[in-house]
Write a protein that holds these residues in place. Structure first.
Motif, short mmCIF file in Angstrom:
data_model
loop_
_atom_site.label_atom_id
_atom_site.label_comp_id
_atom_site.label_asym_id
_atom_site.label_seq_id
_atom_site.Cartn_x
_atom_site.Cartn_y
_atom_site.Cartn_z
N GLN A 100 1.03 -1.29 -0.40
CA GLN A 100 -0.31 0.34 0.07
C GLN A 100 1.15 1.38 -0.08
OE1 GLN A 100 -3.38 0.11 0.49
NE2 GLN A 100 -3.42 -2.17 -0.37
N HIS A 101 1.65 2.01 -1.36
CA HIS A 101 1.76 2.43 -0.80
C HIS A 101 1.46 4.08 -1.25
CE1 HIS A 101 5.85 0.31 -2.73
NE2 HIS A 101 4.68 -0.14 -4.15
N TRP A 102 0.75 4.30 -0.71
CA TRP A 102 0.25 5.73 0.21
C TRP A 102 0.13 5.82 1.63
CZ3 TRP A 102 -3.01 5.44 3.96
CH2 TRP A 102 -3.53 4.14 4.20
N LEU A 263 -5.26 8.11 17.04
CA LEU A 263 -4.15 9.20 17.71
C LEU A 263 -3.34 9.66 16.37
CD1 LEU A 263 -2.52 10.25 19.92
CD2 LEU A 263 -0.99 8.40 20.24
N MET A 264 -3.34 8.20 15.34
CA MET A 264 -2.10 9.05 14.45
C MET A 264 -3.15 9.55 13.82
SD MET A 264 0.36 6.85 13.21
CE MET A 264 0.32 6.00 11.43
N ILE A 265 -4.29 9.62 13.69
CA ILE A 265 -4.57 10.88 12.91
C ILE A 265 -5.06 12.17 13.04
CG2 ILE A 265 -7.30 10.73 11.23
CD1 ILE A 265 -7.85 8.45 11.55
N PRO A 283 -5.05 14.49 1.87
CA PRO A 283 -6.27 14.71 1.88
C PRO A 283 -6.96 12.98 1.70
CG PRO A 283 -6.76 16.18 0.87
CD PRO A 283 -5.05 16.42 1.10
N LEU A 284 -5.92 12.80 1.06
CA LEU A 284 -6.24 11.34 0.03
C LEU A 284 -5.83 10.20 1.34
CD1 LEU A 284 -5.33 9.06 -1.89
CD2 LEU A 284 -3.43 8.73 -1.14
N HIS A 285 -4.69 10.78 2.67
CA HIS A 285 -4.13 9.63 3.81
C HIS A 285 -5.24 9.56 4.60
CE1 HIS A 285 -0.39 10.81 1.72
NE2 HIS A 285 -0.32 9.52 2.35
N PHE A 286 -6.33 11.17 4.99
CA PHE A 286 -6.66 11.10 5.83
C PHE A 286 -8.47 10.00 5.46
CE2 PHE A 286 -5.18 14.51 7.05
CZ PHE A 286 -5.25 14.27 8.21
N ASP A 287 -8.89 10.77 4.27
CA ASP A 287 -9.29 9.48 3.29
C ASP A 287 -9.82 7.81 3.43
OD1 ASP A 287 -12.01 9.48 1.90
OD2 ASP A 287 -10.82 7.80 0.67
N ARG A 288 -8.40 7.59 3.65
CA ARG A 288 -8.07 6.29 3.29
C ARG A 288 -7.94 5.98 4.61
NH1 ARG A 288 -4.53 5.01 -1.62
NH2 ARG A 288 -6.27 5.45 -2.83
N LEU A 289 -7.63 6.67 5.56
CA LEU A 289 -7.02 6.01 7.27
C LEU A 289 -9.19 6.34 7.82
CD1 LEU A 289 -4.19 7.86 8.57
CD2 LEU A 289 -4.59 5.43 8.73
N GLY A 290 -9.93 6.70 7.10
CA GLY A 290 -11.33 7.20 8.00
C GLY A 290 -11.76 5.37 7.76
N LYS A 291 -11.53 5.05 6.34
CA LYS A 291 -11.81 4.05 6.11
C LYS A 291 -11.49 2.45 6.84
CE LYS A 291 -12.71 5.02 0.52
NZ LYS A 291 -12.42 4.97 -0.58
N LEU A 350 -18.53 7.76 9.82
CA LEU A 350 -17.15 8.26 8.58
C LEU A 350 -17.62 7.01 7.33
CD1 LEU A 350 -14.17 7.17 11.14
CD2 LEU A 350 -15.06 9.71 9.37
N ILE A 351 -18.30 6.43 7.18
CA ILE A 351 -19.21 6.11 6.38
C ILE A 351 -19.01 6.91 4.54
CG2 ILE A 351 -21.18 5.15 5.32
CD1 ILE A 351 -21.04 3.83 7.11
N PHE A 352 -19.66 8.46 5.57
CA PHE A 352 -19.87 9.83 4.27
C PHE A 352 -18.59 9.85 3.88
CE2 PHE A 352 -23.74 9.01 7.08
CZ PHE A 352 -24.47 8.76 6.14
N LYS A 353 -17.60 10.16 2.75
CA LYS A 353 -17.13 10.78 2.15
C LYS A 353 -16.53 12.38 2.96
CE LYS A 353 -13.71 11.28 -1.90
NZ LYS A 353 -13.18 9.63 -1.78
N PRO A 354 -17.57 13.26 2.71
CA PRO A 354 -16.98 14.21 3.05
C PRO A 354 -16.57 14.39 4.51
CG PRO A 354 -19.54 14.08 2.21
CD PRO A 354 -19.06 12.81 2.06
N LEU A 355 -16.91 13.32 5.22
CA LEU A 355 -16.32 13.10 7.05
C LEU A 355 -14.49 12.86 7.23
CD1 LEU A 355 -19.94 12.62 8.73
CD2 LEU A 355 -19.11 14.68 8.17
N ARG A 356 -14.85 12.44 5.80
CA ARG A 356 -13.60 11.75 5.97
C ARG A 356 -12.48 12.95 5.65
NH1 ARG A 356 -15.70 7.20 4.03
NH2 ARG A 356 -14.88 7.54 1.96
N LYS A 357 -12.61 13.58 5.92
CA LYS A 357 -12.04 15.23 5.36
C LYS A 357 -11.37 15.51 6.03
CE LYS A 357 -14.14 17.71 1.10
NZ LYS A 357 -15.18 18.15 1.00
N PRO A 358 -9.98 15.92 6.19
CA PRO A 358 -9.05 16.31 7.52
C PRO A 358 -9.45 16.65 9.08
CG PRO A 358 -7.75 16.73 5.70
CD PRO A 358 -9.25 17.18 4.76
N LEU A 359 -10.49 17.29 8.64
CA LEU A 359 -10.55 18.16 9.97
C LEU A 359 -11.41 17.36 10.71
CD1 LEU A 359 -10.85 20.40 12.07
CD2 LEU A 359 -12.51 22.00 11.05
N PRO A 360 -12.84 17.34 9.63
CA PRO A 360 -13.74 16.68 10.44
C PRO A 360 -13.65 14.88 10.99
CG PRO A 360 -14.28 16.44 8.45
CD PRO A 360 -13.42 17.40 8.66
#
Lengths: 453, 301
Positions: A100-102, A263-265, A283-291, A350-360
């Motif tokens: 997982q290179h990301w 804690l990582m996030i 934001p990609l990292h946040f999105d993936r970590l959110g998932k 966290l199922i919703f994409k906008p909530l996986r943005k960095p701040l939320p």
């Protein structure tokens, strides 16, 4: 020399110079926010040290613990630290082995978190000892049948492997820092040169490093799983209601990943803002970590259902007293907050994409982390307040547990130590792996090895 | 060209100095944060955390001197090594006749006085039990059960608590590291921790340590019922057994199948006593195999 570069190489050279500047700027420039953050942590450590000295003088009675609730905030925080440390192996080893290179930019942070929280765990377990000056007894009189000895063995093994997993990928980065004189020319530069162990970035060295890392990444997975499984066995190897569970090992491990990922996030968000790493921690990292967090929380939820629903169906006498206190009694608010606020609701959100943005995502992670702390508290304390035999002839307050000011201060001090270690490790060397990121961008070794910017 | 080059060099040097002053300023701030933390802690910390135990009475000091002299003369200097082995040919059992217990608590008093316990520490705790809301309450003196499958001994990381061949479980408080895992592991809540300096710490300061009595107690270590191993070594019955006015306790040797009542001095056959009265063990379902038997609170006799 300069003129022989092709256009592509010229571009790569510029890219790499930019990258080095961006990733090392924080260790060289004054940063107000970071400075105040460190001062705040040092202040917390100072308060903790003051009260710890007081605890050494007075005895552990300075805490809210007594003969009935004989383990309290210290042990629950110990479990939390061990839990958080597991994320190091997850981000680095598992994601890397799965190609997982990301995840490359966050691997080092994972190891930093592991090292920091393990140091905190070792610290707080000594704080919890009635006789810390007899720590050496464990090495002289240690017996293998005690789960505490298992814990000491695996925690230290994991700490060593985590340090190696932090240090080995750092060697090429140190080489770059040294070549570019980014660590000055004095004593510091000499240490850095020594720490590179003659790394030149040759093909052979790259293969050796890759092999060593690969082996460590495979070894670290069972070790990481065993440290939290053994920590779970500290409890599960007793006969007490609520702890006497065969489910405890995987239950703890799955919960650990949730706490660590949260804690990582938060730390990635901090690094992005304070260290100005927007280009690397995207934001990609946040999105993936959110998932990833959703997946981890669902697994943890499954184990929670096992852990509470099965005994709740049977309602055996002693289990019933405990479960009543959790479901409807004195711990009900904390329990339902940790289950709904800290697990079910975040999973849904966290199922919703906008909530996986960095701040939320960071805000949700913070709530998840707080719930994780509460969860550890709920694993340790309610079982102790519900022994098999009635609590009689003791002062009334023995039946409940509330941490005292010194106890909370010392615990906060230990947390500050963890954050201080993490902050310092994040600051002194590039938190995003320089060499690996460059390699993944296809920048050739010749450009990486250049001395002049 | 040269001038511009020089000026950049000078700027570099200046920024280097700037760095040093910055660093110095930061370390000053760190020091201030440290001092500030101590001041704030002092301001927050208004409670005296140690409980007030009152002053020690004069008669206790006289008693202490006599006790120290006696102990110093009589205590075997090798006692704490010998106490790791059990007494040969013995397997001690305690039988508690619940039908006779009137909650006189003389056993608790004798125990607390012998083992230097604070009022909120128990080696022996008499509990008011009620099996069900519809059944009548009864009193149950709860000692350490000296289990044959002791959960506490298993978990001790340093073998501070250990099981002897004569069945007794002891704690060496010179070995104990104070992790309190044994307290967490004990299903009978039979163990107590010295959260503060023990009671009358000053009095017992010079008393040589006897693991079989677990006196003097030490801050930061665990303590519990010893079955009065120091008495047993001298061929006496335990302190609590002798102190009971109601004939609740029988104490003896399983191998000889005989137990002696501490109040009446009557010696009876253990197996018959247990069988005739339908004896039971506390939380026997946990499989800890206790050395303490209870005779039911109400019997037809």
């Amino acid at each position: 020399m300069e003129t022989t570069f092709t256009g592509l190489q010229q571009q790569q050279k510029i890219d790499f110079d930019k990258m080095v500047t961006a990733l090392t700027v924080v260790s060289r420039r004054k940063n107000k926010i970071l400075e105040y953050w460190i001062l705040f942590l040092v202040f917390c450590v100072g308060v903790g040290v003051y009260f710890y000295i007081k605890q050494l003088q007075t005895g552990l009675g300075i805490t809210g613990m007594r003969d009935i609730v004989s383990w309290g905030l210290y042990i629950s925080t110990f479990v939390l630290f061990i839990a958080i440390s597991l994320i190091g192996s997850l981000t680095l080893a598992i994601l890397k082995l799965l190609n997982q290179h990301w995840a490359t930019p966050i691997t080092r942070l994972g190891e930093i978190v592991a090292v920091g929280s393990l140091i905190g765990a070792l610290l707080i377990i000594v704080v919890d000892m009635g006789r810390p000056e007899r720590l050496w007894h464990i090495f002289v009189y240690g017996r293998l049948q005690s789960p505490i000895v298992w814990d000491i063995i695996v925690v230290n093994t994991y700490l060593i492997i985590s340090l190696l997993l932090y240090y080995l990928p750092l060697i090429p980065d140190l080489h770059i820092l040294h070549r570019r004189n980014l660590m000055g020319r004095g004593f510091k530069a000499k240490i850095i040169k020594f720490l590179t162990f003659g790394w030149q970035g040759t093909e052979e060295q790259n293969i050796t490093l890759h092999k060593a890392l690969h082996a460590l990444m495979i070894i670290v997975i069972p070790v990481a799983l065993s440290i939290h499984t053994v920590t779970a066995w500290l409890f599960a190897n007793t006969l007490r209601p609520g702890w006497d569970s065969t489910n405890f090992g995987p239950y703890f491990v799955s919960g650990a990943f949730v706490a660590g990922a949260a804690l990582m996030i938060i730390l990635i968000y901090g690094a992005r803002k304070v260290f100005l790493l927007h280009d690397y921690l995207r934001p990609l990292h946040f999105d993936r970590l959110g998932k990833l967090l959703v997946l981890l929380m669902l697994v943890y939820l499954y184990f929670n259902i096992n852990e509470y629903l099965v005994p709740a169906y049977k309602m055996r006498e002693h289990e019933k007293h405990l479960l009543d206190s959790l479901f409807t009694g004195e711990f009900a608010y904390l329990f339902w907050f940790s289950q709904f606020g800290g697990l079910i609701l975040p999973t849904f959100l966290l199922i919703f994409k906008p909530l996986r943005k960095p701040l939320p995502l960071t805000i949700i992670s913070f709530i998840v982390l707080v719930a994780a702390m509460i969860k550890r508290y709920l694993i340790v304390i309610p079982t102790l307040t519900h022994p098999f035999l009635p609590i009689q002839n003791y002062p009334e307050y023995y039946k409940h547990y509330s941490p005292t000011l010194p106890e909370v201060s010392i615990t906060v001090g230990c947390m500050a130590v963890v954050l201080l270690v993490i902050t310092i490790l994040m600051k002194i060397f590039p938190v995003v792996p320089l060499y690996e990121t460059a390699k993944e961008k296809g920048i050739p070794q010749s450009i990486i090895n250049r001395t002049q910017p | 060209m040269l001038i511009s080059h020089m000026s950049t060099e000078i700027c570099k040097l200046m920024s280097l100095n700037q760095d040093k002053t910055n660093r110095r300023a930061f370390f000053v701030k760190l020091g201030l944060a440290g001092i500030g933390s101590v001041l704030v802690s002092k301001w927050m910390d208004k409670t005296s955390w140690a409980p007030n135990m009152g002053s020690t009475a004069k008669h206790l000091i006289i008693a202490r001197d006599a006790y120290i002299n006696r102990i110093k003369n009589s205590l075997d200097p090798e006692i704490n090594v010998k106490a790791r082995q059990g007494l040969p040919g013995k397997k001690f059992v305690l039988v508690v006749d619940l039908s006779r217990c009137r909650n006189a608590r003389k056993c608790m008093e004798a125990c607390a006085a012998t083992h230097q316990l604070r009022p909120d520490q128990f080696h022996l705790n008499v509990l008011e039990m009620r099996d069900d809301e519809h059944t009548a309450p009864y009193y149950l003196p709860k000692h350490c059960q000296h289990c044959d499958n002791p959960p506490c001994v298993k978990v001790c990381p340093v073998e501070a608590t250990y099981k002897r061949t004569d069945g007794i479980v002891l704690i060496d408080n010179e070995r104990c590291i104070g992790c309190r895992y044994c307290i967490a592991a004990c299903p009978y809540s039979a163990r107590s921790f010295n959260w503060f300096d023990p009671k009358d710490a000053e009095l017992y300061k010079d008393v040589p340590y006897n693991v079989e009595r677990n006196v003097p107690q030490k801050k930061g270590t665990v303590t519990k019922c010893t079955f009065s191993a120091d008495c047993l070594r001298n061929g006496e019955l335990p302190y609590c057994v002798r102190a009971c006015p109601n004939g609740v306790y029988y104490f003896g040797n399983l191998y000889e199948d005989s137990v002696t009542n501490g109040t009446t001095g009557e010696t009876v056959k253990l197996s018959k006593l247990l069988e005739d009265n339908g004896a039971f063990q506390l939380l026997a379902e946990l499989g800890t195999k206790p050395s303490v038997y209870y005779l039911p609170p109400r019997r037809n006799n």
